[in-house]
Design a protein around this motif. Structure first.
Motif, mmCIF file in Angstrom:
data_model
loop_
_atom_site.group_PDB
_atom_site.id
_atom_site.type_symbol
_atom_site.label_atom_id
_atom_site.label_comp_id
_atom_site.label_asym_id
_atom_site.label_seq_id
_atom_site.Cartn_x
_atom_site.Cartn_y
_atom_site.Cartn_z
ATOM 1 N N PHE A 73 0.568 -1.463 -0.022
ATOM 2 C CA PHE A 73 0.469 -0.344 -0.468
ATOM 3 C C PHE A 73 0.769 1.188 0.566
ATOM 4 C CE2 PHE A 73 -2.448 -3.419 1.659
ATOM 5 C CZ PHE A 73 -3.409 -2.420 1.192
ATOM 6 N N ALA A 74 1.127 1.968 -1.268
ATOM 7 C CA ALA A 74 2.040 3.047 -1.441
ATOM 8 C C ALA A 74 1.610 4.205 -0.746
ATOM 9 C CB ALA A 74 2.776 2.853 -2.624
ATOM 10 N N HIS A 75 2.232 4.999 -0.618
ATOM 11 C CA HIS A 75 1.278 6.737 -0.076
ATOM 12 C C HIS A 75 2.400 7.606 0.042
ATOM 13 C CE1 HIS A 75 3.310 5.994 3.763
ATOM 14 N NE2 HIS A 75 2.132 4.389 3.859
ATOM 15 N N PRO A 76 2.766 9.057 -0.011
ATOM 16 C CA PRO A 76 3.458 9.621 -0.496
ATOM 17 C C PRO A 76 4.901 9.604 0.589
ATOM 18 C CG PRO A 76 1.594 11.143 -0.754
ATOM 19 C CD PRO A 76 1.431 9.630 0.078
ATOM 20 N N SER A 77 4.793 8.448 1.419
ATOM 21 C CA SER A 77 5.860 7.821 2.352
ATOM 22 C C SER A 77 6.855 7.216 1.884
ATOM 23 C CB SER A 77 5.441 8.458 3.585
ATOM 24 O OG SER A 77 5.051 9.564 3.915
ATOM 25 N N THR A 78 6.517 6.114 1.338
ATOM 26 C CA THR A 78 6.469 4.724 0.972
ATOM 27 C C THR A 78 6.065 4.445 -0.380
ATOM 28 O OG1 THR A 78 5.991 4.454 3.082
ATOM 29 C CG2 THR A 78 6.384 2.969 1.798
ATOM 30 N N GLY A 79 7.153 4.414 -1.574
ATOM 31 C CA GLY A 79 6.904 3.619 -3.038
ATOM 32 C C GLY A 79 6.986 2.301 -2.615
ATOM 33 N N ALA A 80 6.366 1.493 -4.376
ATOM 34 C CA ALA A 80 6.623 0.634 -4.391
ATOM 35 C C ALA A 80 7.425 0.237 -5.441
ATOM 36 C CB ALA A 80 5.470 0.354 -5.305
ATOM 37 N N VAL A 81 8.219 -0.825 -5.501
ATOM 38 C CA VAL A 81 9.321 -1.579 -6.348
ATOM 39 C C VAL A 81 9.571 -2.326 -6.886
ATOM 40 C CG1 VAL A 81 11.667 -1.744 -6.037
ATOM 41 C CG2 VAL A 81 10.904 -0.089 -4.650
ATOM 42 N N PHE A 82 8.639 -2.586 -8.028
ATOM 43 C CA PHE A 82 8.842 -3.841 -9.314
ATOM 44 C C PHE A 82 10.441 -3.924 -9.725
ATOM 45 C CE2 PHE A 82 4.632 -1.353 -9.123
ATOM 46 C CZ PHE A 82 4.195 -1.642 -7.925
ATOM 47 N N GLY A 83 10.651 -5.572 -9.426
ATOM 48 C CA GLY A 83 11.672 -5.586 -10.297
ATOM 49 C C GLY A 83 11.410 -7.041 -11.353
ATOM 50 N N PRO A 84 12.152 -7.255 -12.739
ATOM 51 C CA PRO A 84 11.907 -7.937 -14.258
ATOM 52 C C PRO A 84 11.112 -9.277 -13.461
ATOM 53 C CG PRO A 84 14.073 -7.418 -13.153
ATOM 54 C CD PRO A 84 13.666 -7.483 -12.576
ATOM 55 N N GLY A 85 11.054 -9.817 -14.503
ATOM 56 C CA GLY A 85 10.405 -11.348 -14.490
ATOM 57 C C GLY A 85 8.720 -11.808 -14.313
ATOM 58 N N SER A 86 8.158 -10.759 -12.925
ATOM 59 C CA SER A 86 7.433 -11.146 -12.675
ATOM 60 C C SER A 86 5.808 -9.762 -13.372
ATOM 61 C CB SER A 86 6.991 -11.051 -10.690
ATOM 62 O OG SER A 86 8.003 -12.121 -11.061
ATOM 63 N N PRO A 87 4.963 -10.265 -12.898
ATOM 64 C CA PRO A 87 4.006 -9.695 -13.019
ATOM 65 C C PRO A 87 3.147 -8.728 -12.346
ATOM 66 C CG PRO A 87 2.532 -11.665 -12.936
ATOM 67 C CD PRO A 87 4.680 -11.637 -12.828
ATOM 68 N N VAL A 88 2.809 -7.727 -12.682
ATOM 69 C CA VAL A 88 2.601 -6.394 -11.325
ATOM 70 C C VAL A 88 0.368 -6.070 -11.930
ATOM 71 C CG1 VAL A 88 2.369 -3.885 -10.637
ATOM 72 C CG2 VAL A 88 4.749 -5.993 -11.628
ATOM 73 N N TYR A 89 0.323 -5.945 -10.442
ATOM 74 C CA TYR A 89 -1.416 -5.685 -11.308
ATOM 75 C C TYR A 89 -0.813 -4.018 -9.751
ATOM 76 C CZ TYR A 89 -5.699 -4.909 -8.876
ATOM 77 O OH TYR A 89 -6.932 -4.410 -8.861
ATOM 78 N N THR A 90 -1.953 -2.724 -10.264
ATOM 79 C CA THR A 90 -1.909 -1.913 -9.237
ATOM 80 C C THR A 90 -3.344 -1.751 -9.343
ATOM 81 O OG1 THR A 90 -1.238 -0.582 -11.074
ATOM 82 C CG2 THR A 90 0.832 -1.610 -9.448
ATOM 83 N N LEU A 91 -3.511 -0.846 -8.264
ATOM 84 C CA LEU A 91 -5.000 -0.399 -8.042
ATOM 85 C C LEU A 91 -4.644 1.404 -7.655
ATOM 86 C CD1 LEU A 91 -8.664 0.533 -7.755
ATOM 87 C CD2 LEU A 91 -8.021 -0.846 -5.498
ATOM 88 N N HIS A 92 -5.353 2.316 -8.584
ATOM 89 C CA HIS A 92 -4.441 3.448 -8.319
ATOM 90 C C HIS A 92 -6.345 4.791 -7.602
ATOM 91 C CE1 HIS A 92 -0.162 2.886 -10.471
ATOM 92 N NE2 HIS A 92 -1.696 2.309 -11.107
ATOM 93 N N GLY A 93 -6.286 4.740 -6.540
ATOM 94 C CA GLY A 93 -7.316 5.921 -6.049
ATOM 95 C C GLY A 93 -7.279 6.988 -7.233
ATOM 96 N N ALA A 94 -8.545 7.421 -7.136
ATOM 97 C CA ALA A 94 -9.527 8.716 -7.910
ATOM 98 C C ALA A 94 -8.114 10.163 -7.061
ATOM 99 C CB ALA A 94 -10.952 8.932 -7.287
#
Length: 301
Positions: A73-94
């Protein structure tokens, strides 16, 4: 635009919503892509598999992601990090916005190899989150934001080739220092200064072609040592950094040309550009500091 600059992405509205709205401002610096994305309504993004390293930092609102067995759960104090080789699902709020940084895998791993002075094996095992509230993570986030803002200015120095190369390498290297990974302990351990012969190899290349747009990585490859080792070796054996030595040689060559030049035919600008100085004001300042006179004064004498 997302498919063009990032990856094949499926965009949709989450259950209970029948529409979505996305805005994107994206700039690309070779292997580094920085986008500022805005969401006017909830949006889902699905990438079947990444071929790069990716960091998402919300600037307003929140983002939920699932990747490689991690839910973030990312917010202005914590970002999300993704690496190669795996799928990514993200849900972005209004009414949310975020910085999305794509770092091509070969470029990030090559930067690490240059810093260490030996090949590395990836993926690097980056953590699923980055703390951007303080410390190195905040510093890196500011660097990314400043780079994005600078690229929007037509007169910015980042549009000049040599500057752009240095800035994108700063982003790549900065992330490697800001996040733990399999090579982090080695990367942050004190480096052994390169021996005089390695420093001399780099000096010989500089002296042969000082007008060339060298980076410290180029010189480390020539010297066959790591970037950090070369930097420490130059400080120990030459009393300056590799790029400081490059500037010194360029100034010497420019001064020699100015002394021989004909003021009726030659200009300070032409001579400065001949020796790799892209910014005339900075050349003049460095020249005056070293020789206690301006380039134009040398040309007239």
């Amino acid at each position: 635009m997302l498919n063009r600059f990032y990856y094949p992405i499926s965009v949709g509205a989450p259950e209970g919503h029948d529409s979505f709205k996305i805005g994107a401002e994206v700039i690309q610096l070779g292997p580094v892509t920085i986008g500022h994305l805005t969401f006017g309504a909830p949006v889902t993004l699905i990438a079947s598999e990444l071929d790069a390293y990716h960091v998402t930092i919300p600037t307003t609102g929140r983002m939920q992601s699932r990747h490689a067995g991690h839910e973030v759960f990312a917010h202005p104090s914590t970002g999300a990090v993704f690496g190669p080789g795996s799928p990514v699902y993200t849900l972005h709020g209004a009414d949310s916005a975020e910085l999305d940084v794509k770092l091509e895998r070969p470029a990030l791993e090559a930067e690490l190899a240059a810093l260490l002075g030996h090949p590395v094996e990836g993926p690097l095992g980056l953590p699923p989150t980055i703390d951007v509230s303080d410390g190195p993570g905040l510093s890196w986030c500011r660097l990314v934001q400043n780079m994005h803002d600078e690229c929007a200015l037509p007169d910015s120095l980042v549009h000049r080739g040599p500057i752009a190369v240095r800035m994108r390498r700063l982003i790549l290297g900065g992330l490697l220092f800001a996040l733990p990974h399999r090579y982090h302990d080695e990367l942050t351990a004190p480096a052994q200064p390169s021996p005089p012969r390695a420093v001399r190899r780099a000096q010989e290349v500089i002296e042969a072609e000082p007008e060339r747009a060298f980076t410290v990585t180029d010189l480390a490859e020539v010297a066959r040592v790591s970037v950090r080792s070369l930097q420490d070796g130059f400080r120990k054996h030459a009393g300056c950094s590799p790029m400081g030595y490059l500037q010194r040689v360029r100034l010497q060559r420019a001064r020699a040309d100015l002394v021989r030049a004909d003021p009726a035919r030659d200009t300070v600008a032409a001579i400065a550009h001949r020796w790799g100085f892209a910014h005339l004001g900075r050349f003049a300042s460095a020249y005056r500091t070293r020789y206690q006179e301006s380039p134009s004064e040398t040309l007239r004498t």
